[in-house]
Design a protein around this motif. Structure first.
Motif, PDB file in Angstrom:
ATOM      1  N   VAL A  44       0.830  -1.209   0.000  1.00 18.67           N
ATOM      2  CA  VAL A  44       0.000   0.000   0.000  1.00 18.67           C
ATOM      3  C   VAL A  44       0.864   1.259   0.000  1.00 18.67           C
ATOM      4  O   VAL A  44       0.360   2.354  -0.298  1.00 18.67           O
ATOM      5  N   ILE A  47       0.834   3.626  -3.126  1.00 15.55           N
ATOM      6  CA  ILE A  47      -0.232   4.570  -3.460  1.00 15.55           C
ATOM      7  C   ILE A  47       0.092   5.984  -2.971  1.00 15.55           C
ATOM      8  O   ILE A  47       0.050   6.933  -3.768  1.00 15.55           O
ATOM      9  N   ALA A 191       5.014   2.723  -7.389  1.00 17.62           N
ATOM     10  CA  ALA A 191       4.418   4.057  -7.280  1.00 17.62           C
ATOM     11  C   ALA A 191       4.352   4.735  -8.640  1.00 17.62           C
ATOM     12  O   ALA A 191       3.377   5.441  -8.954  1.00 17.62           O
ATOM     13  N   TRP A 194       1.494   3.248 -10.491  1.00 17.30           N
ATOM     14  CA  TRP A 194       0.261   3.763  -9.898  1.00 17.30           C
ATOM     15  C   TRP A 194       0.004   5.184 -10.390  1.00 17.30           C
ATOM     16  O   TRP A 194      -1.138   5.555 -10.707  1.00 17.30           O
TER      17      TRP A 194
END
Length: 389
Positions: A44, A47, A191, A194
């Motif tokens: 996570v 993100i 990242a 993303w």
């Protein structure tokens, strides 16, 4: 809740994702004092890091890359908006691709000629295209990122044994530690993808929107699964091999936008050589290790075949893309320069070639100016085939 738990336990079965006689508890963080296992909850982190990257990107584009592009004479203007014709706009929103059958129906409905509708359609599509300056900024940003990513990847992998001997990807698997530099390499790479996925919905929509969206999602999925299954060693090799050629691909595109044709041709030649060396030379060496060497060292398990099949599919795509790249290189040798934009569309409409005027009954139509010569009337806009990396 029981159904969700059962589905989760079935999907994450150790019989699928891990070697025989290995459980998730065996590779959980802290399971062994001498091994630092990857923590799946760290995924996570990509993100919030993605929003940091987006902030860096838009700051650079606004305060540095855009001014540099303008100083190079790159235009930020876009074609003027097509006339507001609700019926045509509605048809365009349903499907941006022009079809002759639809043109005939619209022609009868709006009392417009088919040629007038086709011209409006081309003008409307050009309206959705990003300006050359926007494309220059995007490609400059990607060139900067890929340069950083490749250099960082080489630096952190330089003293890793698997960088020089790929068999070390399999020795001791899955009990392999993740060092801090590899952790950052993975997290920043995730990242970045993303950020590309998020920015697609903010940037001007392009023709290959959904193809690129699927590409980014699949990349994130592969990175995530390889992290969870502790296959970060081979994953880091795949990342560094792919970043190298992308630097020169983006550099060739931005020099093309800046009208430095000779520089563009030289960079594209370098890109072609590096692409072949990395994608058809070094990458197959990784595949040889995953397909031939790994089964000799490790007991096989279903997830191995899943990952290896995807890696082989990627090689097939590399072969197809190499064919397209060589086609562009061959045309460039014939014409003396590289034609068209790489991996982009050139569909700009000349504003002087078409004009919108209303008819007497109030229905807006498209009025074309009379061409000065037959040659001028035959100028059509081409969509160039793109090469993806």
């Amino acid at each position: 809740m029981n159904i969700v738990r059962i589905i989760s336990e079935t999907f994450w079965s150790t019989n699928v994702w891990l070697p025989p006689n290995t459980t998730w508890a065996d590779i959980a963080p802290g399971a062994r004092p001498d091994v630092t296992y990857p923590d799946y909850t760290h995924l996570v982190c990509g993100i919030p890091l993605a929003f940091v990257i987006l902030g860096i990107r838009y700051t650079l584009e606004r305060y540095w890359l855009a001014p540099v592009g303008k100083s190079l004479g790159i235009k930020s203007s876009r074609p003027k908006r097509a006339a507001n014709i609700p019926s045509l706009e509605e048809a365009y929103e349903q499907c941006s691709r022009i079809r002759h059958k639809n043109v005939m129906v619209l022609s009868k409905k709006l009392d417009m000629s088919e040629r007038q509708i086709e011209r409006w359609w081309r003008h409307r599509r050009a309206q959705d295209k990003p300006s050359t300056l926007v494309k220059f900024c995007e490609n400059s940003w990607r060139c900067i990122y890929y340069t950083y990513s490749f250099i960082y990847g080489v630096v952190v992998l330089w003293n890793k044994p698997w960088f020089w001997d790929i068999k070390h990807c399999w020795y001791g698997y899955p009990h392999q530690s993740v060092e801090n530099d590899i952790w950052w390499y993975y997290m920043i790479s995730m990242a970045f993808y993303w950020s590309l996925t998020i920015s697609q919905f903010r940037d001007v929509k392009r023709k290959d929107f959904w193809q690129m969206f699927v590409h980014h999602v699949v990349t994130l999925l592969l990175l995530s699964l390889s992290w969870i299954c502790n296959l970060h060693r081979v994953g880091s090799l795949v990342l560094v091999v792919h970043d190298c050629a992308d630097i020169f691909l983006e550099a060739a595109k931005l020099t093309k936008y800046a009208n430095y044709q000779k520089v563009c041709d030289a960079i594209f030649a370098i890109f072609t050589v590096i692409w072949i060396v990395t994608r058809l030379g070094l990458y197959p060496r990784i595949l040889y290790s995953t397909s031939i060497e790994a089964p000799r060292i490790l007991p096989m398990f279903p997830a191995y075949y899943i990952f290896n099949s995807l890696l082989i599919l990627l090689l097939v795509l590399h072969v197809v893309w190499t064919y397209l790249i060589l086609q562009i290189a061959y045309r460039a040798l014939q014409s003396g320069q590289m034609e068209g934009d790489i991996r982009s569309s050139s569909s700009d409409i000349s504003e002087s070639s078409e004009n919108m005027t209303p008819v007497q009954n109030g229905t807006p139509i498209l009025k074309a100016k009379t061409p000065k010569s037959p040659k001028a009337s035959n100028k059509n806009t081409e969509t160039e085939k793109l090469v993806t990396g």
